[in-house]
Write a protein that holds these residues in place. Structure first.
Motif, mmCIF file in Angstrom:
data_model
loop_
_atom_site.group_PDB
_atom_site.id
_atom_site.type_symbol
_atom_site.label_atom_id
_atom_site.label_comp_id
_atom_site.label_asym_id
_atom_site.label_seq_id
_atom_site.Cartn_x
_atom_site.Cartn_y
_atom_site.Cartn_z
ATOM 1 N N HIS A 244 -2.169 -8.020 28.506
ATOM 2 C CA HIS A 244 -2.766 -6.856 27.845
ATOM 3 C C HIS A 244 -3.823 -6.256 28.777
ATOM 4 O O HIS A 244 -4.982 -6.082 28.397
ATOM 5 N N TYR A 245 -3.405 -5.953 29.985
ATOM 6 C CA TYR A 245 -4.305 -5.398 30.992
ATOM 7 C C TYR A 245 -4.659 -3.960 30.635
ATOM 8 O O TYR A 245 -3.775 -3.148 30.349
ATOM 9 N N MET A 246 -5.950 -3.649 30.636
ATOM 10 C CA MET A 246 -6.393 -2.316 30.227
ATOM 11 C C MET A 246 -7.519 -1.831 31.132
ATOM 12 O O MET A 246 -8.370 -2.608 31.550
ATOM 13 N N MET A 247 -7.523 -0.526 31.398
ATOM 14 C CA MET A 247 -8.598 0.117 32.159
ATOM 15 C C MET A 247 -9.065 1.346 31.374
ATOM 16 O O MET A 247 -8.246 2.128 30.902
ATOM 17 N N PHE A 248 -10.376 1.490 31.257
ATOM 18 C CA PHE A 248 -10.966 2.608 30.531
ATOM 19 C C PHE A 248 -11.902 3.365 31.471
ATOM 20 O O PHE A 248 -12.877 2.801 31.983
ATOM 21 N N GLY A 249 -11.607 4.646 31.714
ATOM 22 C CA GLY A 249 -12.487 5.468 32.526
ATOM 23 C C GLY A 249 -13.666 5.934 31.700
ATOM 24 O O GLY A 249 -13.487 6.483 30.613
ATOM 25 N N VAL A 250 -14.875 5.715 32.191
ATOM 26 C CA VAL A 250 -16.084 6.063 31.445
ATOM 27 C C VAL A 250 -16.959 6.992 32.282
ATOM 28 O O VAL A 250 -17.241 6.714 33.452
ATOM 29 N N GLN A 251 -17.369 8.081 31.671
ATOM 30 C CA GLN A 251 -18.268 9.037 32.316
ATOM 31 C C GLN A 251 -19.265 9.533 31.276
ATOM 32 O O GLN A 251 -18.869 9.908 30.163
ATOM 33 N N ASN A 252 -20.539 9.514 31.619
ATOM 34 C CA ASN A 252 -21.591 9.939 30.693
ATOM 35 C C ASN A 252 -21.484 9.225 29.350
ATOM 36 O O ASN A 252 -21.595 9.830 28.277
ATOM 37 N N SER A 253 -21.229 7.915 29.421
ATOM 38 C CA SER A 253 -21.169 7.043 28.241
ATOM 39 C C SER A 253 -20.065 7.414 27.262
ATOM 40 O O SER A 253 -20.166 7.127 26.073
ATOM 41 N N ARG A 254 -18.995 8.026 27.783
ATOM 42 C CA ARG A 254 -17.868 8.377 26.931
ATOM 43 C C ARG A 254 -16.553 8.078 27.660
ATOM 44 O O ARG A 254 -16.453 8.229 28.872
ATOM 45 N N VAL A 255 -15.548 7.617 26.899
ATOM 46 C CA VAL A 255 -14.253 7.260 27.477
ATOM 47 C C VAL A 255 -13.475 8.533 27.796
ATOM 48 O O VAL A 255 -13.191 9.333 26.899
ATOM 49 N N VAL A 256 -13.149 8.731 29.062
ATOM 50 C CA VAL A 256 -12.449 9.947 29.489
ATOM 51 C C VAL A 256 -11.071 9.656 30.069
ATOM 52 O O VAL A 256 -10.330 10.580 30.399
ATOM 53 N N ALA A 257 -10.706 8.369 30.193
ATOM 54 C CA ALA A 257 -9.402 8.016 30.744
ATOM 55 C C ALA A 257 -8.974 6.649 30.228
ATOM 56 O O ALA A 257 -9.817 5.796 29.919
ATOM 57 N N LEU A 258 -7.654 6.455 30.132
ATOM 58 C CA LEU A 258 -7.066 5.203 29.665
ATOM 59 C C LEU A 258 -5.879 4.856 30.557
ATOM 60 O O LEU A 258 -5.126 5.745 30.952
ATOM 61 N N PHE A 259 -5.735 3.581 30.872
ATOM 62 C CA PHE A 259 -4.532 3.141 31.583
ATOM 63 C C PHE A 259 -4.157 1.742 31.131
ATOM 64 O O PHE A 259 -5.018 0.876 30.944
ATOM 65 N N SER A 260 -2.852 1.512 30.951
ATOM 66 C CA SER A 260 -2.335 0.168 30.724
ATOM 67 C C SER A 260 -0.849 0.145 31.044
ATOM 68 O O SER A 260 -0.164 1.170 30.924
ATOM 69 N N ASN A 261 -0.372 -1.022 31.459
ATOM 70 C CA ASN A 261 1.069 -1.204 31.628
ATOM 71 C C ASN A 261 1.588 -2.207 30.612
ATOM 72 O O ASN A 261 2.715 -2.672 30.726
ATOM 73 N N ALA A 262 0.768 -2.542 29.638
ATOM 74 C CA ALA A 262 1.174 -3.554 28.669
ATOM 75 C C ALA A 262 0.798 -3.167 27.250
ATOM 76 O O ALA A 262 0.611 -4.020 26.406
#
Length: 470
Positions: A244-262
Motif C-alpha cells: 500500500h505504497y502511497m505518496m502525498f504532495g504537500v504545499q502550504n500545508s495542503r495536499v496537492v498531489a497523490l500517487f500510488s501503484n497499489a
C-alpha cells in the motif's frame, strides 16, 4: 546474470494554453428592501444580493445596525442559508437542541460532503463550491471539478478570474460572497437534487486532494520521510507497507498531489481505477483536455486536475499506477533540478521497485549502500562525460564498477535510463521495457539493490539501478 540493459526516453510535457474569459453577472433586477438600511452596505458590491437575502430571510443584520458583509462564514451558517434558500429543513425550537442540527441531518441524509472539522470553523471557498455542486446535482464531485462546474454554469466568475486558481479555493468565504453564490445558484437551479449521493472513494488512504496536512497526519500518522520534488511541493512518503505504497504532495500545508501503484480501492472521479485497461479508462473520461498517450502512460487534464495513468503494456495495458495533482502545480520547475533531488529520486526508485514486487508477491529487495555508491558514480559519470551506456569511455563494465566499490556478487544486473522527468516516469519506463529492464526489476533471484541519480547534463537526469545477489 550479466544483463546489460539501457533505456533512453526524453519526456517533454507540452504546456496547456487556454483563453480565459471573465464572466460578468448582473445583480438581481428586482429591488428587495434597501441595502442601505445597514450602515455598512451602502455602495457595497453585493448590496443587491444582501437585500435579496434579507428579504428571503436567509440572513439578518446585527444589533448595531450593521450587516458585516465581509465577515467570514462557517460551515453551519453556510449550510443553513443554502437550505433556507430552497425552504428545506427548519430549525428546531426545542430547548437545548443545537440550532444547526436539522440542517446537518438533511445534508447527511443526502450524502452531501461535509467537513470533518468543527462546524464553527471558517469555510474555505473550495469547500463551499463542493457543497453547492453536490447539492445541486446529487452526485459526487472533487473540489476542483466542483469549482469548474460553478464556473462553467456561470454561478461564479471566480475571485480574480474565471479559472480554478482564480476562484481562490483556499480563500476564506465572506457573508457577501456566500449570498451571491446562493442567488446565482437559485437562478440556475430552482430546486436542489433530492438524490442521495453514493460516495465513491476518490481518496487515497482516506485523503483527497486539497485536504489539510493536519488531516493527513491525523489519518495516516507521520510519513516514512519527506522528499523534495521538481514540482515545488514536498512528497510525504508512506511505505510502512509496500503493498500500500502511497505518496502525498504537500504545499502550504495542503495536499496537492497523490500517487500510488497499489490503491486497490482508489477510484478517480471519472471512475478510473488501478487494474482497468487504458482502453476502458478512456471511455470513462469525458471532456479530457490535452490528452497525451505514450508507451507507458496516458495523461490528461480535467476539472482542474492533471491525471496520469501509468499502465503495464505487458499485462493487457492495465493501469498500474495513478498520479493526480492540481493543475496549478503540475508543471516541473526547471530550477528545481538540483542535487537535492538526487537523494529523493534514488530512494523513490528503490521504493517503487519494492512496491512493484510486493503487489506481485515477489520477495522485497534489500537496500545496499555499496551498490548505491556504484550506481550513483555511474550516473554522475554519464552526466559529466556526456555519454549513455553501461560501459563507460574507459571500458569499465557495471560488474567492474560494482567490484571496485566492494560488491561481492553471485549474480548482478544493471538498469540505466535518462531523460525522464522524475523517478516515477523512469520506473514505468523500465516496467514497460522489452529489453530486459522489467525482468531485472522483478527477478526473484536478485536480493539487493542500490540506486543512483545525477541531475544535469544533456538529458537533465540520469538513472542507474545496480542489483545483485551475494
Amino acid at each position: 546474470m550479466h544483463q546489460l540493459n539501457k533505456s533512453v526516453s526524453a519526456i517533454k510535457k507540452g504546456g496547456i494554453t487556454a483563453v480565459l474569459l471573465l464572466l460578468a453577472f448582473s445583480a438581481p433586477t428586482r429591488t428587495f428592501g434597501e441595502a442601505t438600511a445597514f450602515k455598512d452596505t451602502n455602495g457595497h458590491w453585493a448590496g443587491s444580493y444582501i437585500s435579496w437575502a434579507v428579504d428571503q430571510k436567509l440572513a439578518l443584520g446585527y444589533g448595531d445596525g450593521s450587516f458585516k458583509p465581509n465577515n467570514l462564514i462557517n460551515e453551519a451558517e453556510f449550510l443553513a442559508m443554502l437550505l433556507r434558500t430552497y425552504n428545506l429543513a427548519v430549525e428546531s425550537p426545542s430547548t437545548g437542541s443545537v440550532w444547526s442540527k436539522p440542517y446537518y441531518d438533511y445534508a447527511n441524509n443526502h450524502g452531501w460532503p461535509l467537513s470533518p472539522s468543527p462546524q464553527n470553523k471558517e469555510l474555505r471557498r473550495g469547500e463551499a463550491a463542493l457543497l453547492l455542486a453536490s447539492a445541486a446535482n446529487g452526485k459526487a464531485f472533487t473540489e476542483q471539478s466542483a469549482i469548474q462546474w460553478l464556473l462553467d454554469e456561470k454561478i461564479s466568475n471566480g475571485r480574480t478570474s474565471a479559472t480554478v486558481t482564480g476562484f481562490s479555493p483556499d480563500g476564506k468565504l465572506t457573508r457577501a460572497e456566500a449570498l451571491t453564490f446562493f442567488y446565482n445558484l437559485k437562478q440556475h437551479s430552482k430546486t436542489l437534487s433530492d438524490a442521495k449521493i453514493i460516495k465513491t472513494n476518490h481518496s487515497l488512504g482516506g485523503i483527497s486532494l486539497n485536504e489539510t496536512l493536519e488531516k493527513l497526519q491525523n489519518t495516516l500518522g507521520k510519513p516514512s520521510r519527506i522528499d523534495p520534488s521538481e514540482y515545488g511541493f514536498s512528497w510525504h512518503v508512506y511505505r510502512s507497507s509496500y503493498s500500500h505504497y502511497m505518496m502525498f504532495g504537500v504545499q502550504n500545508s495542503r495536499v496537492v498531489a497523490l500517487f500510488s501503484n497499489a490503491g486497490d480501492d482508489w477510484v478517480s472521479p471519472s471512475g478510473v481505477k488501478i487494474g482497468q485497461t487504458i482502453e476502458s479508462a478512456k471511455k470513462l473520461v469525458k471532456n479530457a483536455v490535452s490528452p497525451e498517450h505514450k508507451d507507458d502512460y496516458y495523461a490528461y487534464t480535467i476539472g482542474g486536475e492533471q491525471i496520469t495513468l501509468f499502465y503495464d503494456s505487458q499485462d493487457a495495458n492495465k493501469i498500474a499506477g495513478i498520479m493526480r495533482m492540481n493543475q496549478s502545480v503540475s508543471k516541473p520547475v526547471k530550477s528545481a533540478y538540483a542535487s537535492k533531488l538526487e537523494s529523493a529520486f534514488e530512494q523513490q526508485l528503490f521504493d517503487l521497485a519494492n512496491a512493484e514486487r510486493a503487489i506481485r508477491g515477489i520477495p522485497l529487495l534489500q537496500w545496499d549502500k555499496l551498490a548505491a555508491a556504484s550506481a550513483h558514480s555511474h550516473s554522475s559519470d554519464m552526466n559529466n562525460r556526456d555519454f549513455f551506456d553501461h560501459t563507460n569511455p574507459d571500458g569499465s563494465s557495471p560488474f567492474d564498477r560494482m567490484k571496485a566499490k566492494g560488491v561481492i556478487y553471485h549474480s548482478a544486473a544493471e538498469n540505466i535510463a535518462a531523460g525522464y522527468s522524475n523517478s516515477i516516469f523512469a520506473h514505468y519506463g523500465w516496467l514497460n521495457s522489452k529489453s530486459g529492464h522489467r525482468e531485472t526489476m522483478l527477478d526473484s533471484k536478485l536480493k539487493r539493490l542500490g540506486t543512483g541519480i545525477s541531475v544535469g547534463g544533456s538529458y537533465q537526469t540520469y538513472y542507474t539501478q545496480n542489483f545483485y545477489t551475494p
